[in-house]
Design an enzyme around this catalytic site. Structure first.
Site, PDB file in Angstrom:
ATOM      1  N   HIS A   8       2.595   0.816   4.250  1.00 46.30           N
ATOM      2  CA  HIS A   8       1.605   0.710   3.169  1.00 46.30           C
ATOM      3  C   HIS A   8       1.033   2.073   2.765  1.00 46.30           C
ATOM      4  O   HIS A   8       0.394   2.188   1.732  1.00 46.30           O
ATOM      5  CB  HIS A   8       0.472  -0.234   3.583  1.00 46.30           C
ATOM      6  N   ASP A  37      -2.492   8.346  -1.910  1.00 48.09           N
ATOM      7  CA  ASP A  37      -2.636   6.908  -1.710  1.00 48.09           C
ATOM      8  C   ASP A  37      -1.246   6.283  -1.797  1.00 48.09           C
ATOM      9  O   ASP A  37      -0.475   6.626  -2.699  1.00 48.09           O
ATOM     10  CB  ASP A  37      -3.521   6.319  -2.814  1.00 48.09           C
TER      11      ASP A  37
HETATM   12  P1  ADQ Z   1      -6.379   0.568   0.963  1.00 47.61           P
HETATM   13  O1  ADQ Z   1      -6.417   1.985   1.392  1.00 47.61           O
HETATM   14  O2  ADQ Z   1      -7.425  -0.298   1.562  1.00 47.61           O
HETATM   15  O3  ADQ Z   1      -4.941  -0.079   1.229  1.00 47.61           O
HETATM   16  P2  ADQ Z   1      -6.223  -0.256  -1.950  1.00 47.61           P
HETATM   17  O4  ADQ Z   1      -4.789  -0.355  -2.289  1.00 47.61           O
HETATM   18  O5  ADQ Z   1      -7.008   0.299  -3.082  1.00 47.61           O
HETATM   19  O6  ADQ Z   1      -6.549   0.633  -0.672  1.00 47.61           O
HETATM   20  O7  ADQ Z   1      -6.748  -1.698  -1.609  1.00 47.61           O
HETATM   21  C1  ADQ Z   1      -8.083  -1.954  -1.425  1.00 47.61           C
HETATM   22  C2  ADQ Z   1      -8.350  -3.458  -1.632  1.00 47.61           C
HETATM   23  O8  ADQ Z   1      -9.637  -3.732  -1.107  1.00 47.61           O
HETATM   24  C3  ADQ Z   1      -8.348  -3.848  -3.102  1.00 47.61           C
HETATM   25  O9  ADQ Z   1      -7.728  -5.090  -3.262  1.00 47.61           O
HETATM   26  C4  ADQ Z   1      -9.836  -3.920  -3.446  1.00 47.61           C
HETATM   27  O10 ADQ Z   1     -10.156  -4.910  -4.409  1.00 47.61           O
HETATM   28  C5  ADQ Z   1     -10.472  -4.265  -2.123  1.00 47.61           C
HETATM   29  N1  ADQ Z   1     -11.787  -3.627  -2.059  1.00 47.61           N
HETATM   30  C6  ADQ Z   1     -12.077  -2.326  -2.095  1.00 47.61           C
HETATM   31  N2  ADQ Z   1     -13.409  -2.125  -2.047  1.00 47.61           N
HETATM   32  C7  ADQ Z   1     -13.974  -3.330  -1.999  1.00 47.61           C
HETATM   33  C8  ADQ Z   1     -15.312  -3.809  -1.940  1.00 47.61           C
HETATM   34  N3  ADQ Z   1     -16.374  -2.984  -1.957  1.00 47.61           N
HETATM   35  N4  ADQ Z   1     -15.498  -5.131  -1.863  1.00 47.61           N
HETATM   36  C9  ADQ Z   1     -14.452  -5.961  -1.840  1.00 47.61           C
HETATM   37  N5  ADQ Z   1     -13.181  -5.589  -1.899  1.00 47.61           N
HETATM   38  C10 ADQ Z   1     -12.930  -4.295  -1.975  1.00 47.61           C
HETATM   39  C11 ADQ Z   1      -3.695   0.378   1.830  1.00 47.61           C
HETATM   40  C12 ADQ Z   1      -3.116   1.681   1.299  1.00 47.61           C
HETATM   41  C13 ADQ Z   1      -2.968   1.608  -0.222  1.00 47.61           C
HETATM   42  C14 ADQ Z   1      -2.095   0.406  -0.591  1.00 47.61           C
HETATM   43  C15 ADQ Z   1      -2.581  -0.855   0.105  1.00 47.61           C
HETATM   44  C16 ADQ Z   1      -1.585  -2.012  -0.086  1.00 47.61           C
HETATM   45  O11 ADQ Z   1      -3.961   2.781   1.650  1.00 47.61           O
HETATM   46  O12 ADQ Z   1      -2.396   2.796  -0.741  1.00 47.61           O
HETATM   47  O13 ADQ Z   1      -2.153   0.218  -2.002  1.00 47.61           O
HETATM   48  O14 ADQ Z   1      -2.737  -0.659   1.508  1.00 47.61           O
HETATM   49  O15 ADQ Z   1      -0.297  -1.664   0.351  1.00 47.61           O
END
Ligand code: ADQ
Length: 459
Positions: free
Chosen positions: A156, A364
């Site tokens: 991921h 990311d």
């Molecule tokens: P993350 O680093 O956690 O994931 P991201 O892909 O942006 O980053 O996913 C975050 C998720 O958490 C999103 O669905 C978002 O809606 C949710 N989220 C964030 N802040 C929130 C809040 N305050 N309240 C509720 N929900 C919140 C890791 C990798 C990424 C990759 C994903 C999936 O770092 O690059 O995209 O896995 O593979």
């Protein structure tokens, strides 16, 4: 048809689907319920007794098996090796990477321990899908235990360039362990290229074409599977939030104000400090916007026991204090900073109510927030996505305003451009992005990975 066995650091037990913010958990649960199977991983808790045993729960066709970590493993495997060595290294932060032989031993130990507890739950025709950097050696351990079923691994995070990866003392063992899987999936071409570069130049391996490679005496398939979101759901929630017109955060605030939104776990990879500085640069250079724009930054705390995360939290708080102190007025604060989680429908209200989605990670794997922001917009008056070139999502969404998060002037200019972008251009860019997101969904990601895995072995 075989069952599906998912192994990931954290397990999301299906209790209340609506409460789950993470779409990924839902997507995996859907696949598990369809095929039947097992989801195995850490419970998220530290054991109070020595030698913890897994807790098994059955929900229809799925067995959830979760195990506590001992205090030592929590410190060394999770905080130590996964989050202080692999995570920063995979995000190109050699400066924050802390190696220790002891932590690496614990990492291997936990992977072995997981396998020991997983083996009795396996059936002969299972498909095994392992997730993320915490569990790279798990497949190799399963092979050593005699399991020859198809095994897939999805990373991921980004996969780093060879020059970065080789700084890890155990880099060869880590890549060799990856090669024990039949299928290894990455988010982007960049990640795949970095991996192949290592295979050819460090591991004396070869690329055979048709997604196949040969390395460490094995043939495996390596491919990109860019993760998506449940686009339809975000579109529906977006439309609904427009009807209720009461975004919890936004509705009591002046209606002539323009909102920019950032939503990230509080992590140094997300470029939060640089984002604030770029916003500060924007306010310095374009004083006409004083009193008119506010950046809403939602950043729930994450990995708070790791020192680098405490540092970034302090740094951010200081930066916001300084910036607000410098520019705020009686009736205006430039930054609204919220350290908490929100339900998915609330997040969508913020996305929809914000003229700009400011998503500027330094690195990311994908960044799902960028995709969620786009899907939540109003087709008749969409906001503008300002997106870092170092997010995997930038590959699929070139119609966003793509920025270099290290270039503060460039980001400030992009904010200004987004603020003044004509409606026609906003609509055009949004249309191209939403069309991509409607095709590359989370379901498609899952199905294409499982389809490829179902074809293993590839020799
Ligand atoms: P993350 O680093 O956690 O994931 P991201 O892909 O942006 O980053 O996913 C975050 C998720 O958490 C999103 O669905 C978002 O809606 C949710 N989220 C964030 N802040 C929130 C809040 N305050 N309240 C509720 N929900 C919140 C890791 C990798 C990424 C990759 C994903 C999936 O770092 O690059 O995209 O896995 O593979």
């Amino acid at each position: 048809m075989g069952r599906l066995v998912v192994v990931s650091n954290r397990v999301s037990v299906a209790t209340d689907r609506k409460a789950q913010a993470g779409g990924l958990a839902v997507a995996l649960q859907d696949a598990l319920q369809q095929k039947g199977g097992v989801w195995f991983g850490w419970s998220g808790k530290v054991a109070t007794r020595p030698d913890p045993e897994p807790v098994i729960r059955q929900d229809r066709k799925v067995t959830y098996a979760t195990i506590d970590l001992s205090r030592k493993h929590y410190a060394e495997y999770y905080n130590g090796f996964a989050n202080r060595a692999l995570w920063p290294l995979f995000h190109y932060r050699l400066d924050l990477t802390a190696f220790s032989k002891q932590n690496y031993s614990s990492y291997l130990e936990v992977n072995k321990l997981f396998v020991g507890h997983l083996l009795p739950l396996l059936k002969p025709d299972d498909l095994i899908w392992v997730h993320d950097y915490h569990l790279i050696p798990l497949g190799q351990e399963l092979r050593q235990a005699g399991i020859d079923r198809p095994m897939g691994f999805f990373l991921h995070t980004p996969f780093p360039a060879m020059e970065i990866l080789t700084a890890l003392p155990s880099h060869r063992a880590i890549v060799q362990a990856l090669c024990a899987y039949d299928l290894v999936g990455f988010h982007t071409e960049n990640d795949l290229r970095a991996f192949l570069d290592y295979i050819v130049h460090e591991a004396e391996g070869g690329i055979m074409g048709n997604h196949l490679i040969r390395a460490f005496g094995r043939t495996l398939r390596v491919e990109i599977f860019p993760i998506g979101i449940d686009t339809e759901d975000f579109e529906k929630l977006g439309a609904r939030s427009a009807k209720t017109k009461k975004a919890a955060l936004l509705h009591n605030l002046p209606s002539d104000r323009t909102w920019l939104i950032g939503v990230d776990r509080l992590d140094y990879s997300k470029g939060l400090v640089e984002r604030l500085r770029a916003f500060e640069r924007f306010l310095e250079r374009y004083p006409d916007y004083h009193g008119k724009v506010t950046l809403v930054q939602i950043a729930p705390l994450s990995r708070t026991e790791v020192p680098e995360y405490m540092d970034i939290q302090h740094e951010l708080a200081a930066e916001i204090g300084q910036l607000n102190g410098r520019f705020a007025d009686f009736d205006w604060v430039p930054i609204n900073y919220l350290n908490r989680s929100f339900k998915r429908d609330q997040l969508v209200e913020f996305y929809r109510g914000s003229r700009i989605g400011l998503i500027t990670p330094l690195r990311d794997g994908m960044n799902l927030v960028a995709k969620e922001y786009v899907a939540a917009q109003d087709s008749d008056d969409p906001g503008v996505l300002v997106l870092s070139r170092f997010a995997g999502a930038a590959r699929e969404l070139p119609e966003a305003l793509i920025v270099n998060p290290f270039d503060l002037d460039g980001v400030a200019d992009a904010i200004r451009r987004a603020m003044t972008m004509p409606l026609e251009e906003r609509k055009e860019r949004w249309k191209a992005m939403i069309e991509t997101l409607r095709v590359n969904t989370l379901t498609r990601w899952r199905e294409s990975f499982l389809e490829a895995l179902g074809q293993a072995p590839y020799e």
